[in-house]
Design a protein around this motif. Structure first.
Motif, mmCIF file in Angstrom:
data_model
loop_
_atom_site.group_PDB
_atom_site.id
_atom_site.type_symbol
_atom_site.label_atom_id
_atom_site.label_comp_id
_atom_site.label_asym_id
_atom_site.label_seq_id
_atom_site.Cartn_x
_atom_site.Cartn_y
_atom_site.Cartn_z
ATOM 1 N N ALA A 124 -3.902 -15.210 26.033
ATOM 2 C CA ALA A 124 -5.044 -15.035 25.144
ATOM 3 C C ALA A 124 -4.540 -14.242 23.945
ATOM 4 C CB ALA A 124 -6.190 -14.301 25.844
ATOM 5 N N HIS A 125 -5.225 -14.338 22.829
ATOM 6 C CA HIS A 125 -4.724 -13.628 21.648
ATOM 7 C C HIS A 125 -5.870 -13.165 20.752
ATOM 8 C CE1 HIS A 125 -4.839 -16.840 18.273
ATOM 9 N NE2 HIS A 125 -5.695 -17.192 19.209
ATOM 10 N N ILE A 126 -5.522 -12.198 19.943
ATOM 11 C CA ILE A 126 -6.378 -11.746 18.848
ATOM 12 C C ILE A 126 -5.555 -11.922 17.580
ATOM 13 C CG2 ILE A 126 -7.539 -9.772 17.768
ATOM 14 C CD1 ILE A 126 -7.857 -8.613 20.630
ATOM 15 N N GLN A 127 -6.085 -12.642 16.642
ATOM 16 C CA GLN A 127 -5.387 -12.849 15.372
ATOM 17 C C GLN A 127 -6.206 -12.289 14.224
ATOM 18 O OE1 GLN A 127 -3.683 -16.775 13.853
ATOM 19 N NE2 GLN A 127 -5.476 -16.517 12.545
ATOM 20 N N VAL A 128 -5.542 -11.567 13.365
ATOM 21 C CA VAL A 128 -6.140 -11.142 12.103
ATOM 22 C C VAL A 128 -5.273 -11.764 11.018
ATOM 23 C CG1 VAL A 128 -6.844 -9.228 10.650
ATOM 24 C CG2 VAL A 128 -6.931 -8.994 13.143
ATOM 25 N N GLY A 129 -5.800 -12.783 10.361
ATOM 26 C CA GLY A 129 -5.002 -13.567 9.437
ATOM 27 C C GLY A 129 -4.897 -12.960 8.059
ATOM 28 N N THR A 130 -3.869 -13.395 7.343
ATOM 29 C CA THR A 130 -3.682 -13.032 5.942
ATOM 30 C C THR A 130 -3.422 -14.306 5.153
ATOM 31 O OG1 THR A 130 -1.321 -12.662 6.326
ATOM 32 C CG2 THR A 130 -2.761 -10.738 6.455
ATOM 33 N N PRO A 131 -3.926 -14.389 3.922
ATOM 34 C CA PRO A 131 -3.651 -15.576 3.098
ATOM 35 C C PRO A 131 -2.166 -15.690 2.801
ATOM 36 C CG PRO A 131 -5.448 -14.249 2.190
ATOM 37 C CD PRO A 131 -4.808 -13.424 3.254
ATOM 38 N N ALA A 132 -1.756 -16.884 2.395
ATOM 39 C CA ALA A 132 -0.344 -17.100 2.089
ATOM 40 C C ALA A 132 0.126 -16.211 0.954
ATOM 41 C CB ALA A 132 -0.112 -18.573 1.745
ATOM 42 N N ASP A 133 -0.764 -15.927 0.006
ATOM 43 C CA ASP A 133 -0.402 -15.104 -1.159
ATOM 44 C C ASP A 133 -1.073 -13.737 -1.085
ATOM 45 O OD1 ASP A 133 -2.948 -16.023 -1.410
ATOM 46 O OD2 ASP A 133 -2.790 -16.595 -3.526
ATOM 47 N N ALA A 134 -1.183 -13.185 0.128
ATOM 48 C CA ALA A 134 -1.906 -11.936 0.322
ATOM 49 C C ALA A 134 -1.266 -10.784 -0.453
ATOM 50 C CB ALA A 134 -1.955 -11.594 1.807
ATOM 51 N N SER A 135 -2.122 -9.959 -1.022
ATOM 52 C CA SER A 135 -1.654 -8.752 -1.709
ATOM 53 C C SER A 135 -1.315 -7.679 -0.689
ATOM 54 C CB SER A 135 -2.739 -8.238 -2.652
ATOM 55 O OG SER A 135 -3.878 -7.820 -1.897
ATOM 56 N N ALA A 136 -0.671 -6.629 -1.145
ATOM 57 C CA ALA A 136 -0.331 -5.520 -0.254
ATOM 58 C C ALA A 136 -1.586 -4.901 0.340
ATOM 59 C CB ALA A 136 0.481 -4.467 -1.012
ATOM 60 N N ASP A 137 -2.663 -4.811 -0.458
ATOM 61 C CA ASP A 137 -3.913 -4.242 0.046
ATOM 62 C C ASP A 137 -4.516 -5.126 1.134
ATOM 63 O OD1 ASP A 137 -3.748 -2.080 -1.610
ATOM 64 O OD2 ASP A 137 -5.140 -2.868 -3.125
ATOM 65 N N ALA A 138 -4.476 -6.453 0.937
ATOM 66 C CA ALA A 138 -5.024 -7.369 1.930
ATOM 67 C C ALA A 138 -4.236 -7.296 3.239
ATOM 68 C CB ALA A 138 -5.016 -8.800 1.391
ATOM 69 N N ILE A 139 -2.932 -7.175 3.136
ATOM 70 C CA ILE A 139 -2.099 -7.057 4.337
ATOM 71 C C ILE A 139 -2.404 -5.757 5.068
ATOM 72 C CG2 ILE A 139 0.284 -6.785 5.158
ATOM 73 C CD1 ILE A 139 1.124 -8.684 2.878
ATOM 74 N N ALA A 140 -2.583 -4.693 4.311
ATOM 75 C CA ALA A 140 -2.892 -3.394 4.913
ATOM 76 C C ALA A 140 -4.249 -3.425 5.610
ATOM 77 C CB ALA A 140 -2.861 -2.303 3.853
ATOM 78 N N GLN A 141 -5.226 -4.093 4.994
ATOM 79 C CA GLN A 141 -6.552 -4.202 5.608
ATOM 80 C C GLN A 141 -6.490 -5.021 6.903
ATOM 81 O OE1 GLN A 141 -9.015 -5.893 2.566
ATOM 82 N NE2 GLN A 141 -9.139 -3.997 1.367
ATOM 83 N N ALA A 142 -5.702 -6.096 6.895
ATOM 84 C CA ALA A 142 -5.569 -6.919 8.097
ATOM 85 C C ALA A 142 -4.896 -6.129 9.217
ATOM 86 C CB ALA A 142 -4.765 -8.174 7.779
ATOM 87 N N GLN A 143 -3.875 -5.370 8.877
ATOM 88 C CA GLN A 143 -3.190 -4.564 9.888
ATOM 89 C C GLN A 143 -4.125 -3.509 10.469
ATOM 90 O OE1 GLN A 143 0.513 -2.861 8.632
ATOM 91 N NE2 GLN A 143 0.972 -1.984 10.631
ATOM 92 N N ALA A 144 -4.925 -2.896 9.604
ATOM 93 C CA ALA A 144 -5.876 -1.881 10.075
ATOM 94 C C ALA A 144 -6.889 -2.495 11.033
ATOM 95 C CB ALA A 144 -6.581 -1.249 8.880
ATOM 96 N N LYS A 145 -7.327 -3.726 10.748
ATOM 97 C CA LYS A 145 -8.272 -4.396 11.628
ATOM 98 C C LYS A 145 -7.625 -4.713 12.973
ATOM 99 C CE LYS A 145 -11.437 -8.365 11.793
ATOM 100 N NZ LYS A 145 -11.889 -9.588 11.085
ATOM 101 N N ALA A 146 -6.354 -5.139 12.949
ATOM 102 C CA ALA A 146 -5.639 -5.402 14.194
ATOM 103 C C ALA A 146 -5.490 -4.118 15.001
ATOM 104 C CB ALA A 146 -4.273 -6.010 13.890
ATOM 105 N N GLU A 147 -5.201 -3.023 14.337
ATOM 106 C CA GLU A 147 -5.076 -1.735 15.022
ATOM 107 C C GLU A 147 -6.403 -1.308 15.639
ATOM 108 O OE1 GLU A 147 -3.578 0.675 11.904
ATOM 109 O OE2 GLU A 147 -1.474 0.083 12.196
ATOM 110 N N GLU A 148 -7.478 -1.626 14.944
ATOM 111 C CA GLU A 148 -8.803 -1.310 15.479
ATOM 112 C C GLU A 148 -9.070 -2.116 16.750
ATOM 113 O OE1 GLU A 148 -13.512 -1.428 14.029
ATOM 114 O OE2 GLU A 148 -11.897 -1.882 12.612
ATOM 115 N N ALA A 149 -8.632 -3.369 16.754
ATOM 116 C CA ALA A 149 -8.804 -4.199 17.944
ATOM 117 C C ALA A 149 -7.998 -3.655 19.115
ATOM 118 C CB ALA A 149 -8.375 -5.640 17.635
#
Length: 456
Positions: free
Chosen positions: A192-217
């Protein structure tokens, strides 16, 4: 963002058994422009424009209600209403885009194929078709809309097949390299998995937000939240509403970057946050199972095939086969010579009808049934197949270890599956990013997606 590992589960979901036949229903309304009365005095509205199609509020509501009904026994596993609505809307958008692209490529489905799919759903849920229709309509849904959803799912599957057929090949060298690789690992894993995706052209802020959401999970799971519930709440993969369940797959089908992490887990354990090409992943190992030696029964036989033709009627073909049987059994004429003289099977006639060693089903069901019923050296009475009338003699049977052959086939399939998943994942990302999608309702836009309402 769509997960590579998960798409095959999504694409086939409508054709596999579900706890209740209507549990997964996400009926499609017939779209119309503007606003309309939906029957209870309220006004329907367009929530999203998808290329030249639209998604109505009523359509989205029905899809959400189907998910809520599915989790009626465990409502706490569902994410907040706004998150659930965005997840379901994303599913609807992606399905509409796939159906549109398939239509552009003249990929269609017939009524007979939809009937067959409906019968399959009914059978797997231990229902008759009438009972399935009743279950659908009992929940207030249109059976026609259910059939339309089946059609969309089949069309999406065929689009997937079309895309990967043109892009995916597997060579013998790749199979050899995989089997010889120290990283090759046999066995199967249920993940089973939890995925928090990022767009192909994600900015540094978008990547950081996705990582924070994964950490929250991860924090929620460590705090005692059920992993499936966390997937429903935090994951944005297509299977999020199914608890992130990826089902069983060979370990070598898992992307190598993730396989190493999974192989070190015990059942019930989860990986740390893993960075992949489409975002951040957390994987849970549910179960493992190891392959055993694969031993099969092989048969050696020979045959004489008599085909009906423009000059040989079916009755004459049957009579000819019966005559050959009598000559072999009663008159003890040579089987091989008769096969060379009379058999119309181009692959075996010149070698005296010899079919070689084969597994039971290799020559079709009719021959499989006959070969099992015969004893060694016994000549069976003529029987009819799609090709014509056959006289067959079983020459022997043996047990063969096909483990190595099976491993090669599985390795080839694993490479092909992985390539297909990656190819279609990239296809879906490009389809979504290059298509016109205008989400009209602000609260349904992903707060982290600045392109939620934009024209490419």
């Amino acid at each position: 963002m769509k997960q590579i590992l998960a798409y095959s589960v999504l694409a086939a979901s409508i054709l596999v058994a579900v706890p209740a036949a209507h549990a997964q229903l996400m009926p499609s309304a017939q779209p119309t422009a503007g606003k309309m009365d939906i029957g209870d005095g309220s006004i329907d509205r367009i929530v999203a424009v998808v290329e030249e199609d639209v998604i109505l509020q009523s359509e989205l509501n029905e899809a959400i209600n189907a998910i809520v009904r599915q989790y009626a026994a465990n409502p706490g596993q569902l994410p907040p209403k706004d998150v659930l609505a965005r997840q379901v809307l994303d599913r609807l958008i992606l399905m509409k885009l796939q159906v549109q692209r398939a239509n552009d490529q003249n990929i269609h489905v017939t009524d007979q194929e939809i009937d067959s799919a409906a019968a399959n759903v009914a059978q797997q849920n231990k229902m008759s078709l009438d009972q399935l229709r009743g279950a659908v309509e009992q929940d207030g849904y249109s059976y026609a809309a259910f059939r339309q959803q089946l059609s969309d799912q089949i069309i999406a599957q065929r689009l997937h097949e079309s895309v990967v057929r043109d892009q995916v090949t597997v060579t013998d060298a790749e199979v050899n390299n995989l089997l010889a690789s120290p990283s090759y690992k046999a066995g199967e894993v249920h993940l089973a998995h939890i995925q928090v995706g990022t767009p192909a052209d994600a900015s540094a802020d978008a990547i950081a937000q996705a990582q924070a959401k994964a950490e929250e999970a991860v924090k929620a799971v460590k705090g005692g939240m059920d992993f499936n519930a966390a997937a429903i709440r935090y994951s944005d993969a297509p299977d999020a509403l199914d608890g992130g369940d990826l089902g069983w797959r060979r370990l070598d089908e898992v992307p190598p970057a993730f396989a190493e992490a999974v192989s070190s887990l015990k059942a019930g354990e989860t990986t740390p946050i893993l960075r992949g090409p489409t975002g951040f992943q957390v994987l849970k190992l549910i179960e493992t199972r190891q392959p055993g030696r694969q031993v099969v029964t092989e048969y050696h036989a020979r045959q004489i095939l008599i085909k009906p033709s423009e000059v040989v009627t079916p009755e004459q073909a049957e009579k000819k086969a019966q005559d050959l049987y009598t000559r072999i059994v009663d008159k003890h004429e040579d089987f091989a010579k008769l096969a060379k003289d009379d058999s119309k099977d181009n692959t075996t006639a010149n070698v005296g009808g010899d079919m070689g060693w084969f597994q039971k089903d290799a020559w079709g069901q009719a021959i499989a049934t006959q070969i099992e019923a015969l004893k060694d050296d016994e000549v069976g009475k003529p029987f009819q197949t799609d090709a014509g009338w056959i006289v067959m003699q079983r020459l022997g049977a043996r047990q063969s270890d096909v483990t190595e052959e099976s491993q090669r086939n599985q390795a080839r399939q694993a490479i092909g599956t992985r390539k297909a998943d990656e190819a279609y994942e990239n296809y879906l990302r490009e389809l979504r990013s290059t298509s016109f999608v205008d989400i009209r309702v602000p609260e349904l836009r992903d707060p982290d997606d600045k392109q939620a309402s934009a024209t490419p």
